[in-house]
Design an enzyme around this catalytic site. Structure first.
Site, short mmCIF file in Angstrom:
data_model
loop_
_atom_site.label_atom_id
_atom_site.label_comp_id
_atom_site.label_asym_id
_atom_site.label_seq_id
_atom_site.Cartn_x
_atom_site.Cartn_y
_atom_site.Cartn_z
CB CYS A 8 -0.98 -0.01 1.17
SG CYS A 8 -0.26 0.24 2.81
CG ASN A 11 4.56 -1.52 5.05
OD1 ASN A 11 5.67 -1.79 5.48
ND2 ASN A 11 3.61 -2.43 4.95
CB CYS A 13 -3.44 1.62 7.26
SG CYS A 13 -3.32 3.08 8.31
NE ARG A 14 -4.77 1.27 1.77
CZ ARG A 14 -4.74 1.84 0.57
NH1 ARG A 14 -5.71 1.59 -0.30
NH2 ARG A 14 -3.77 2.66 0.23
CB SER A 15 0.42 -3.34 2.86
OG SER A 15 1.24 -2.38 3.47
CG ASP A 126 -5.31 4.80 3.09
OD1 ASP A 126 -5.28 4.46 4.29
OD2 ASP A 126 -4.33 5.29 2.51
#
Length: 157
Positions: A8, A11, A13-15, A126
């Protein structure tokens, strides 16, 4: 060994959520020894003097609500060599995909949109901007489940 890299923007939050959800899933299925799973950023926004920021507290808290720890994870940046090092490079949205292709010098191939494994041509929102870490978590779970199904259907598992 199946090597998976989730990517993401920052690096934080999402990934990392995808990294640790996937690690939890394969551990619970007893197949963790068949995987190497990590995550990275397309930007350096969350990396200062070579040291990445830890997972954003609300993302860490959302994972913890589901019994998943991401302790010790710090942001790292995607490298050109990651394309050769991993079997799957999985971006959270179309912008991530474009940056991943530019940074690795490869288009398509090992690079995939996360929710494409769930049969959806959609982005994982996000939560840094939406504040909705629960929805992001649910989408990440759906994408990870889809990836495991894809691996099984293609004889990789």
């Amino acid at each position: 060994m199946i090597k998976v890299l989730f990517v993401c923007w920052g690096n934080i939050c999402r990934s990392p959520m995808a990294e640790f959800v996937m690690k939890d899933m394969v551990e619970k299925r007893g197949i963790a020894d068949r995987f190497y799973i990590a995550s990275a950023a397309t930007s350096t926004e969350e990396i200062w003097n070579g040291v990445g920021n830890p997972v954003y507290p609300p993302a860490r808290e959302e994972l913890a609500r589901h019994g998943i720890s991401c302790a010790g994870k710090r942001a790292v940046q995607l490298k050109k060599s990651d394309y050769d090092a991993y079997d799957y490079l999985i971006g959270m949205d179309d912008i991530n995909i474009r940056y991943m292709e530019k940074m690795t010098g490869h288009k398509g191939g090992k690079i995939h949109l996360m929710l494409s494994f769930a049969g959806r041509n959609a982005s994982i929102s996000d939560p840094w901007y939406t504040g909705d870490f629960g929805s992001t978590y649910r989408d990440v779970v759906e994408g990870c489940e889809g990836l495991l199904k894809h691996l099984k259907e293609n004889g990789e598992l």
